[in-house]
Design an enzyme around this catalytic site. Structure first.
Site, PDB file in Angstrom:
ATOM      1  N   LYS A 206      52.922  17.109 -22.064  1.00  0.00           N
ATOM      2  CA  LYS A 206      53.695  16.882 -20.835  1.00  0.00           C
ATOM      3  C   LYS A 206      54.278  15.484 -20.922  1.00  0.00           C
ATOM      4  O   LYS A 206      53.551  14.511 -21.174  1.00  0.00           O
ATOM      5  CB  LYS A 206      52.768  17.003 -19.625  1.00  0.00           C
ATOM      6  CG  LYS A 206      53.317  16.385 -18.349  1.00  0.00           C
ATOM      7  CD  LYS A 206      52.440  16.768 -17.161  1.00  0.00           C
ATOM      8  CE  LYS A 206      52.280  15.616 -16.198  1.00  0.00           C
ATOM      9  NZ  LYS A 206      51.439  15.973 -15.057  1.00  0.00           N
ATOM     10  N   LYS A 208      55.877  12.426 -18.996  1.00  0.00           N
ATOM     11  CA  LYS A 208      56.073  11.858 -17.659  1.00  0.00           C
ATOM     12  C   LYS A 208      57.515  11.396 -17.547  1.00  0.00           C
ATOM     13  O   LYS A 208      57.958  10.483 -18.246  1.00  0.00           O
ATOM     14  CB  LYS A 208      55.104  10.677 -17.451  1.00  0.00           C
ATOM     15  CG  LYS A 208      55.270   9.893 -16.170  1.00  0.00           C
ATOM     16  CD  LYS A 208      55.295  10.724 -14.912  1.00  0.00           C
ATOM     17  CE  LYS A 208      54.073  11.577 -14.693  1.00  0.00           C
ATOM     18  NZ  LYS A 208      54.081  12.353 -13.448  1.00  0.00           N
ATOM     19  N   ASP A 236      57.675  16.147 -16.213  1.00  0.00           N
ATOM     20  CA  ASP A 236      57.349  15.982 -14.793  1.00  0.00           C
ATOM     21  C   ASP A 236      58.098  14.764 -14.249  1.00  0.00           C
ATOM     22  O   ASP A 236      57.631  13.633 -14.386  1.00  0.00           O
ATOM     23  CB  ASP A 236      55.832  15.773 -14.650  1.00  0.00           C
ATOM     24  CG  ASP A 236      55.433  15.387 -13.235  1.00  0.00           C
ATOM     25  OD1 ASP A 236      56.275  15.514 -12.309  1.00  0.00           O
ATOM     26  OD2 ASP A 236      54.276  14.969 -13.039  1.00  0.00           O
ATOM     27  N   ASN A 238      58.452  13.905 -11.287  1.00  0.00           N
ATOM     28  CA  ASN A 238      57.911  13.526  -9.969  1.00  0.00           C
ATOM     29  C   ASN A 238      58.963  13.604  -8.863  1.00  0.00           C
ATOM     30  O   ASN A 238      59.105  12.668  -8.051  1.00  0.00           O
ATOM     31  CB  ASN A 238      57.270  12.135 -10.005  1.00  0.00           C
ATOM     32  CG  ASN A 238      55.856  12.160 -10.551  1.00  0.00           C
ATOM     33  OD1 ASN A 238      55.575  11.542 -11.579  1.00  0.00           O
ATOM     34  ND2 ASN A 238      54.960  12.898  -9.903  1.00  0.00           N
ATOM     35  N   GLU A 261      57.291  20.656 -13.810  1.00  0.00           N
ATOM     36  CA  GLU A 261      56.398  20.110 -12.777  1.00  0.00           C
ATOM     37  C   GLU A 261      57.211  19.263 -11.801  1.00  0.00           C
ATOM     38  O   GLU A 261      57.906  18.324 -12.224  1.00  0.00           O
ATOM     39  CB  GLU A 261      55.308  19.267 -13.463  1.00  0.00           C
ATOM     40  CG  GLU A 261      54.255  18.766 -12.488  1.00  0.00           C
ATOM     41  CD  GLU A 261      53.077  18.138 -13.227  1.00  0.00           C
ATOM     42  OE1 GLU A 261      52.724  18.621 -14.339  1.00  0.00           O
ATOM     43  OE2 GLU A 261      52.522  17.162 -12.704  1.00  0.00           O
ATOM     44  N   GLU A 267      64.948  16.695   0.302  1.00  0.00           N
ATOM     45  CA  GLU A 267      66.286  16.085   0.331  1.00  0.00           C
ATOM     46  C   GLU A 267      67.095  16.702   1.455  1.00  0.00           C
ATOM     47  O   GLU A 267      66.906  17.880   1.789  1.00  0.00           O
ATOM     48  CB  GLU A 267      67.012  16.276  -1.014  1.00  0.00           C
ATOM     49  CG  GLU A 267      67.360  17.718  -1.344  1.00  0.00           C
ATOM     50  CD  GLU A 267      68.010  17.888  -2.712  1.00  0.00           C
ATOM     51  OE1 GLU A 267      67.656  17.158  -3.645  1.00  0.00           O
ATOM     52  OE2 GLU A 267      68.878  18.773  -2.829  1.00  0.00           O
ATOM     53  N   ASN A 290      51.804  18.685  -8.165  1.00  0.00           N
ATOM     54  CA  ASN A 290      50.714  17.912  -7.584  1.00  0.00           C
ATOM     55  C   ASN A 290      51.258  17.095  -6.406  1.00  0.00           C
ATOM     56  O   ASN A 290      50.616  16.163  -5.944  1.00  0.00           O
ATOM     57  CB  ASN A 290      50.085  16.961  -8.598  1.00  0.00           C
ATOM     58  CG  ASN A 290      51.055  15.929  -9.119  1.00  0.00           C
ATOM     59  OD1 ASN A 290      51.858  16.222 -10.008  1.00  0.00           O
ATOM     60  ND2 ASN A 290      51.006  14.721  -8.576  1.00  0.00           N
ATOM     61  N   ASP A 314      43.652  18.916  -8.275  1.00  0.00           N
ATOM     62  CA  ASP A 314      42.875  17.821  -8.866  1.00  0.00           C
ATOM     63  C   ASP A 314      41.544  17.731  -8.113  1.00  0.00           C
ATOM     64  O   ASP A 314      41.541  17.631  -6.880  1.00  0.00           O
ATOM     65  CB  ASP A 314      43.708  16.541  -8.687  1.00  0.00           C
ATOM     66  CG  ASP A 314      43.074  15.306  -9.278  1.00  0.00           C
ATOM     67  OD1 ASP A 314      41.838  15.223  -9.304  1.00  0.00           O
ATOM     68  OD2 ASP A 314      43.824  14.407  -9.686  1.00  0.00           O
ATOM     69  N   HIS A 340      45.791  18.283 -12.088  1.00  0.00           N
ATOM     70  CA  HIS A 340      46.498  17.003 -12.177  1.00  0.00           C
ATOM     71  C   HIS A 340      45.514  15.892 -12.535  1.00  0.00           C
ATOM     72  O   HIS A 340      44.302  16.045 -12.383  1.00  0.00           O
ATOM     73  CB  HIS A 340      47.131  16.742 -10.797  1.00  0.00           C
ATOM     74  CG  HIS A 340      47.457  15.325 -10.514  1.00  0.00           C
ATOM     75  ND1 HIS A 340      46.574  14.452  -9.899  1.00  0.00           N
ATOM     76  CD2 HIS A 340      48.573  14.608 -10.751  1.00  0.00           C
ATOM     77  CE1 HIS A 340      47.161  13.268  -9.770  1.00  0.00           C
ATOM     78  NE2 HIS A 340      48.371  13.344 -10.283  1.00  0.00           N
ATOM     79  N   ASN A 342      45.087  11.256 -12.778  1.00  0.00           N
ATOM     80  CA  ASN A 342      45.540   9.868 -12.807  1.00  0.00           C
ATOM     81  C   ASN A 342      44.695   9.171 -13.868  1.00  0.00           C
ATOM     82  O   ASN A 342      43.785   9.782 -14.423  1.00  0.00           O
ATOM     83  CB  ASN A 342      45.302   9.198 -11.443  1.00  0.00           C
ATOM     84  CG  ASN A 342      46.453   9.477 -10.476  1.00  0.00           C
ATOM     85  OD1 ASN A 342      47.605   9.259 -10.806  1.00  0.00           O
ATOM     86  ND2 ASN A 342      46.128   9.967  -9.296  1.00  0.00           N
TER      87      ASN A 342
END
Ligand SMILES: O=C([O-])[C@@H](O)[C@@H](O)[C@H](O)[C@@H](O)C(=O)[O-]
Ligand SMILES: [Mg+2]
Length: 447
Positions: A206, A208, A236, A238, A261, A267, A290, A314, A340, A342
């Protein structure tokens, strides 16, 4: 319940470790990351441990819960955790009064605190019953190793900062060197992936995203797919892409990636759940998240809108037992189970291993873990291992780990010495772009 061991002490230990200058929509990871360990001892002389993200308010909650945990009977774990949830509900109610002296309980931090306590109790319970925690979760142990992905980041040049980022270990393998070096383009991310695959055997990656312009991130995914044609690769961003951009990039990647992801988010008056539902209809690409399904109420709305396929539950956001319930729901309702992460230490790695080992069914996507960026900083005697792209379930009862108290105390001393203890990715980023500040709708480098 006179045969139950009783919880004697609850120690809350904030700890810190080192991180690389990893980029994401929030900026650049600090050279330090912080976590919390909850260490319980019981009347049978055993020690149980749990880990959670670190924030001052989580520490405050844990301090408040200490009196509810100490003196509780281990075998009444369900009742003990229910008491924590009840005190959360009471706080939510009182927070609606005008009494400014009653602090509002932040639900995310509450779950972080409850998750660490619950994991430590499960660890003790497993030791008491001589069973792994995976066997205490409702489906019981389903597997002994859990597929995990190689979590790749663009890495900024640490030499542009005055922060204490570490250099690679001399004599270490390619991964241990490269994870500290600048990697800002497709070619260097492919090199990182090669080094990670060499060390850990990953077949899933994956990237980021939310860092460069979307075109560059799609190019990086393409380069990874070209180098690893058999691998499952995703990105991902985000939710930094607009719905239109997400559909545009999604169509370029469709058929070659297993899922995207959080490709887009809220929006123009539409919620992230609504835009993801539209994205799915427009592209047919499965969606993992996530960001918009992190509690039961959010998950219910996401599922009603058919906005997601893979809730990345998570255990630190849900607690291990609730995350396992989400996995059961995935199994029953035709969704895919994922997880997920961190930055974390190896106690969390063990929590994730047991959760994955107990997830029912075979619709499991490779779990996230940031741990490869921290490998070598373990706080346990033997950290769980990632081999052949799988996280192996530690052997032994409970979580199957034993703290290395010397390392824990050193990580605590490091935490104590830090001026900034809560995560703030803007700090490092401001070395790259003056006065940089967060914008949820723009990749970090586009200012
Ligand atoms: O570690 C990071 O920079 C990630 O961006 C993390 O903060 C996210 O929570 C996470 O990994 C994600 O999948 O969104
Ligand atoms: Mg994510």
């Amino acid at each position: 319940m006179s045969d139950s061991p009783v919880i004697k002490t609850m120690r809350v230990v904030p700890v810190a470790g080192y991180d690389s200058m990893l980029l994401n929509i929030g900026g650049a990871h600090n050279c330090y990351f912080t976590r919390i360990l909850v260490i319980l001892t019981d009347s049978a002389g055993r020690t149980g441990v749990g880990e959670s993200p670190c924030h001052a308010s989580t520490l405050g909650l844990l301090a408040r819960f200490q009196s509810q945990i100490e003196g509780s009977e281990l075998l009444r774990l369900n009742a003990t955790i229910a008491t924590l949830f009840a005190s959360d509900a009471r706080h939510q109610q009182t927070a609606h009064t005008d009494d400014i002296h009653i602090p509002q309980m932040n639900p995310e931090k509450f779950y972080n605190a409850a998750a660490a306590i619950e994991a430590a109790l499960l660890d003790l319970m497993g030791q008491h019953l001589n069973l792994p925690v995976a066997d205490l979760l409702a489906s019981g142990r389903q597997r002994d190793r859990v597929p995990v992905l190689g979590y790749l980041f663009y890495i900024a040049d640490r030499n542009l900062t005055s922060m204490n980022y570490q250099a690679g270990q001399a004599g270490g393998d390619a991964w241990l060197q490269l994870r500290h070096e600048k990697a800002m383009d497709a070619q260097s991310v492919v090199r990182l992936a090669e080094a990670a695959a060499e060390r850990y055997g990953f077949r899933d990656f994956k990237l980021k995203g939310g860092v460069h312009h979307g075109e560059v991130e799609v190019e990086t995914v393409n380069a990874l797919l070209q180098r690893f044609p058999q691998a499952r690769v995703t990105v991902d961003p985000n939710a930094s892409w607009s719905l239109d951009e997400a559909i545009y990039y999604g169509k370029q990647l469709a058929g070659r990636i297993p899922y995207l992801e959080d490709p887009c988010g809220a929006e123009q008056g539409y919620s992230g759940r609504e835009t993801l539902a539209e994205f799915k209809r427009a592209t047919g690409i499965p969606v993992a998240t996530n960001m918009i399904a992190n509690d039961w109420r959010q998950l219910q709305h996401a599922l009603q809108l058919n906005a997601i396929d893979i809730p990345l539950a998570d255990p630190h956001f849900w607690t291990m037992r609730h995350a396992h319930t989400v996995a059961q729901l995935c199994q029953e309702w035709g969704l895919t189970t994922g997880c997920h992460s961190n930055n974390h230490f190896d106690v969390s790695l063990a929590m994730v291993a047991h959760l994955g080992a107990a997830a029912p069914g075979d619709r499991l996507t490779a779990f996230d873990t940031h741990w490869i960026w921290q490998d070598g900083q373990q706080l346990t005697q033997h950290a769980p291992q990632i081999r052949d792209g799988h996280l192996e379930l530690p052997e032994g009862p409970g979580l199957g780990i034993t703290l290395n108290m010397k390392r824990v105390e050193a990580a605590h001393a490091l935490y104590t010495s830090l001026p900034d203890k809560n995560r703030n990715d803007a700090l490092g980023m401001q070395f790259l772009i003056e006065n940089w500040s967060f914008n949820a709708k723009r990749p970090a480098l586009l200012r």
